[in-house]
Design a protein around this motif. Structure first.
Motif, PDB file in Angstrom:
ATOM      1  N   ASP A 108      29.485  44.596  11.299  1.00 29.40           N
ATOM      2  CA  ASP A 108      29.003  43.265  10.916  1.00 29.40           C
ATOM      3  C   ASP A 108      29.942  42.629   9.902  1.00 29.40           C
ATOM      4  O   ASP A 108      30.094  43.128   8.783  1.00 29.40           O
ATOM      5  CB  ASP A 108      27.593  43.371  10.319  1.00 29.40           C
ATOM      6  CG  ASP A 108      26.618  44.012  11.295  1.00 29.40           C
ATOM      7  OD1 ASP A 108      26.592  43.566  12.465  1.00 29.40           O
ATOM      8  OD2 ASP A 108      25.902  44.947  10.890  1.00 29.40           O
ATOM      9  N   LYS A 158      24.558  35.667   4.878  1.00 27.97           N
ATOM     10  CA  LYS A 158      23.693  35.591   6.064  1.00 27.97           C
ATOM     11  C   LYS A 158      22.381  34.905   5.684  1.00 27.97           C
ATOM     12  O   LYS A 158      21.967  34.942   4.540  1.00 27.97           O
ATOM     13  CB  LYS A 158      23.391  36.997   6.593  1.00 27.97           C
ATOM     14  CG  LYS A 158      24.625  37.850   6.837  1.00 27.97           C
ATOM     15  CD  LYS A 158      25.273  37.553   8.149  1.00 27.97           C
ATOM     16  CE  LYS A 158      26.593  38.275   8.241  1.00 27.97           C
ATOM     17  NZ  LYS A 158      26.906  39.046   9.284  1.00 27.97           N
ATOM     18  N   ALA A 161      34.491  44.221   7.704  1.00 34.17           N
ATOM     19  CA  ALA A 161      33.090  44.627   7.813  1.00 34.17           C
ATOM     20  C   ALA A 161      32.862  45.928   7.055  1.00 34.17           C
ATOM     21  O   ALA A 161      33.464  46.955   7.389  1.00 34.17           O
ATOM     22  CB  ALA A 161      32.704  44.802   9.280  1.00 34.17           C
ATOM     23  N   ASP A 163      33.698  35.395   1.318  1.00 36.10           N
ATOM     24  CA  ASP A 163      32.435  36.109   1.501  1.00 36.10           C
ATOM     25  C   ASP A 163      31.617  35.428   2.585  1.00 36.10           C
ATOM     26  O   ASP A 163      31.575  34.194   2.658  1.00 36.10           O
ATOM     27  CB  ASP A 163      31.612  36.111   0.207  1.00 36.10           C
ATOM     28  CG  ASP A 163      32.134  37.091  -0.819  1.00 36.10           C
ATOM     29  OD1 ASP A 163      32.682  38.134  -0.420  1.00 36.10           O
ATOM     30  OD2 ASP A 163      31.977  36.805  -2.021  1.00 36.10           O
ATOM     31  N   ASP A 204      31.293  40.808   7.019  1.00 36.39           N
ATOM     32  CA  ASP A 204      30.728  40.347   5.754  1.00 36.39           C
ATOM     33  C   ASP A 204      31.781  39.741   4.823  1.00 36.39           C
ATOM     34  O   ASP A 204      31.468  39.245   3.752  1.00 36.39           O
ATOM     35  CB  ASP A 204      29.966  41.465   5.041  1.00 36.39           C
ATOM     36  CG  ASP A 204      30.804  42.723   4.835  1.00 36.39           C
ATOM     37  OD1 ASP A 204      32.025  42.681   5.027  1.00 36.39           O
ATOM     38  OD2 ASP A 204      30.202  43.752   4.480  1.00 36.39           O
TER      39      ASP A 204
END
Length: 161
Positions: free
Chosen positions: A138, A56, A133, A53, A140
């Motif tokens: 993005d 952010k 993503a 994982d 992730d």
């Protein structure tokens, strides 16, 4: 139980197999999401597959899932742990740099990491990290595959009675 020890050529072929699978799940420039990945598509590789994982703010990494043979490599369960909980500081920083690169560049990364930090300098991990993503852009999550190469066996410490 011992971790699978492979020849570098077999490890490279396994990397190519997983990379091809991942590439078929892309949609043009869009990265595949976890939901696009079917573990049945690379069943023989599952024992050393991992899912990482990506958190952010601040950027950090936690191992969501670690294949059963990774227990033998690390000598303990690493599922649910952060890099700092799994590795000594130097190895944790190595992985942080590599994983940040996958997140920022949004492309696969491959390398070799010696297991000297674990007292097994005769062994190395030939690794592959593939970005995933949820929104196609993005990163992730990271799909990982590790092939242990070298001489000898890595023991998990579990012995038959």
């Amino acid at each position: 139980m011992a971790a699978q020890i492979g020849l570098p050529t077999a490890a490279a072929r396994a990397h190519e197999e997983l990379l091809r699978y991942w590439a078929t799940r892309r949609q043009g420039a869009r990265l595949p999401a976890r939901r696009d990945i079917d573990p049945g598509g690379f069943k023989r590789l599952l024992p050393t597959i991992s899912l990482i994982d990506v958190a952010k703010d601040p950027l950090d990494f936690r191992i969501r899932l670690a294949g059963t043979e990774l227990y033998g490599v690390y000598g303990r369960e690493i599922t649910g742990r952060t890099l700092g909980e799994v590795y000594a500081s130097g190895a944790a920083e190595y992985w942080r740099v590599e994983l940040v690169q996958v997140v920022k560049e949004r492309r696969p990364s491959v390398g070799i990491h010696n297991l000297a930090w674990r007292g097994a300098s005769h062994l190395s991990i030939l690794w592959l990290r593939l970005p995933l993503a949820s929104n196609g852009t993005d990163v992730d999550m990271i799909l990982g595959y590790d092939a242990v190469v070298g001489l000898g066996q890595v023991s998990s410490g579990i012995r038959a009675a």
